[in-house]
Design an enzyme around this catalytic site. Structure first.
Site, PDB file in Angstrom:
ATOM      1  CE1 TYR A  38      99.471  11.625 -19.377  1.00  0.00           C
ATOM      2  CE2 TYR A  38     101.552  12.749 -19.024  1.00  0.00           C
ATOM      3  CZ  TYR A  38     100.267  12.749 -19.521  1.00  0.00           C
ATOM      4  OH  TYR A  38      99.791  13.864 -20.149  1.00  0.00           O
ATOM      5  CE  LYS A  93      71.511   8.747  -0.954  1.00  0.00           C
ATOM      6  NZ  LYS A  93      70.489   7.784  -0.597  1.00  0.00           N
ATOM      7  CB  ALA A 194      51.740  11.786  -5.241  1.00  0.00           C
ATOM      8  CB  ALA A 197      60.173   7.945  -2.510  1.00  0.00           C
TER       9      ALA A 197
END
Ligand SMILES: NC(=O)C1=CN([C@@H]2O[C@H](COP(=O)(O)OP(=O)(O)OC[C@H]3O[C@@H](n4cnc5c(N)ncnc54)[C@H](OP(=O)(O)O)[C@@H]3O)[C@@H](O)[C@H]2O)C=CC1
Ligand SMILES: CC(=O)C(=O)O
Ligand SMILES: [Mg+2]
Length: 413
Positions: A38, A93, A194, A197
């Protein structure tokens, strides 16, 4: 509460809430440590980065950090449940980025009014990261968002539900058709869904040899055809000049079904109408368009895949996104282009045809895995995925001119 639901909630809440945390990479114990970490030491890298932004890769975690960014409008197949409810998926994820590719990853859930608002928010924080993984953003907004961010950001921006899914679907599909003795050029393909993906999967299958006129795409209103006047520009690309209107009309004699829509939308009776030796990818999460049990009870000549870990043939973007980002970041690619995507398809396909390491068999809880109807695609915990996909992707980035540094020495050796 069902056992599994209870287990899942317990997993997410114990021993601490959530699935990720941040660790330090430098000592921070002594006065000397703190003086370096720091004030005053931190001023030195600040000056270096101000003089040359590329130094951020040298002195900060930027180059190993991927942001998983969403607005929560298409959370798995659960729909538009808002940014906060998407957080467990986005942390998931991030967990997968770290577990499979050693990439640090942080989830960012964005509340916004307009699409422009979302784009500006992400573009304004992009420099913090080495790459941006867009996740679970619904179509058609996802297409405009990704395009604008690719133009505005100097780091890879990749909508996983489009391209990660498409890469894994293409790899699995070409292998499955090979096992069934069919050519992709001849295959009649039905795509239920549609959206993000669906459009990306079909575009990549076309790049891999499928014929656009052999593809029937359906949304909630049925078959997408040239006489419909309610199609957005992305659906229009798949408008078929046909009198067929329903799933039953198009699935008769089809070779391939790809489901990227929602749960339980394909009936066993529909499946029975398909051509001999069909390929059925029911990829909606968490519940597929048809369960493998129902599908296998309807016919015994099919190859079946789902997006789930608990059945054979998991066609899920987890087989791609950690590794494609690893390769892209390691040569500091400015974007993830088609050459890199095709390199990933080929790498995934080829691993499925090779003998499977014992550790993978153990992790999968099986005695044997051999290229065939029940094993068309590698398992996510296969340790060969990281070196093979990352290296192929990094090489493709270099060859196609989007890499900003050379291949690291002995990369993935
Ligand atoms: N296995 C994997 O790796 C992945 C799986 N998926 C799955 O794919 C699905 C779609 O995700 P994504 O493309 O991101 O979402 P989007 O919201 O972009 O698209 C959803 C599409 O599904 C269509 N749809 C929904 N319900 C029906 C229905 N009853 N009949 C016909 N079409 C329907 C919608 O039709 P309309 O346009 O009329 O609204 C829309 O076109 C999800 O279930 C998700 O879990 C997604 C990414 C990866
Ligand atoms: C796997 C995934 O990304 C999805 O279902 O949305
Ligand atoms: Mg997703």
């Amino acid at each position: 509460m069902s056992d599994f639901r209870e287990q899942a909630l317990h997993y997410h809440s114990h021993p601490v809430p959530g699935k990720i945390s941040i660790e330090l990479t430098k000592p921070a114990e002594t006065v000397q440590d703190l003086a370096l970490a720091y004030s005053p030491g931190v001023a030195e890298p600040v000056r270096e980065i101000a003089a040359d932004p590329a130094n951020a890769y040298k002195y900060t975690g930027k180059g190993n950090m991927v942001a998983v960014i969403t607005n929560g409008t298409a959370i798995l197949g659960l729909g538009n449940l808002g940014p906060l409810a998407s957080k467990p998926v986005m942390e998931g994820k991030a967990l997968l980025f770290k577990r499979f590719a050693g990439l640090d990853s942080i989830d960012i859930e964005v509340k916004h009014n307009t699409t422009e608002d979302f784009i500006n928010t992400v573009a304004n924080i992009a420099d913090t990261f080495g790459g941006i993984n867009l996740e679970d953003i619904k179509a058609p907004e996802c297409f405009e968002i990704e395009k604008a961010l690719i133009e505005r950001c100097s780091i890879p921006v990749f909508h996983d539900d489009q391209h990660g899914t498409a890469i894994v679907t293409a790899a699995g599909m070409i292998n499955a058709l090979e096992v069934q003795g069919k050519d992709i050029e001849d295959a009649i393909i039905v795509c239920l869904g549609a959206g993000a993906a669906a459009v990306a999967c079909m575009e990549l299958l076309i790049k891999c040899g499928a014929l656009r006129e052999h593809i029937y795409m359906l949304d909630r209103k049925g078959v997408i055809h040239t006489r419909r006047d309610d199609l957005n520009e992305y659906k229009q690309l798949f408008a078929n000049n046909t009198d067929k209107r329903t799933l039953q009309d198009v699935i008769a004699d089809a070779d391939v079904f790809v489901g990227v829509s929602g749960p339980n939308l394909l009936a066993p009776e529909d499946l029975k109408l398909m051509a001999d030796k069909p390929v059925v990818f029911a990829c909606s999460n968490p519940d597929p368009e048809i369960s493998p049990e129902l599908a296998h009870s309807a016919r015994n000549d099919l190859i079946m895949a789902t997006g789930r870990s608990d059945y054979p043939n998991q066609v899920n973007n987890v087989l791609c996104f950690p590794f494609i980002f690893r390769g892209a970041l390691d040569v500091r690619a400015s974007k993830i282009n088609d050459e890199m995507k095709i390199a990933a398809v080929d790498a995934i396909r080829s691993i499925a045809k090779e003998p499977v390491p014992v550790e993978v068999l153990k992790a999968a809880g099986v005695d044997k895995l051999e290229f065939g109807p029940e094993y068309i695609i590698p398992k996510p915990m296969d340790p060969r995925l990281l070196p093979r996909i990352a290296k192929a992707v990094a090489q493709a980035a270099i060859d196609s001119g989007v890499a900003r540094i050379d291949m690291p020495e002995n990369y993935m050796a």
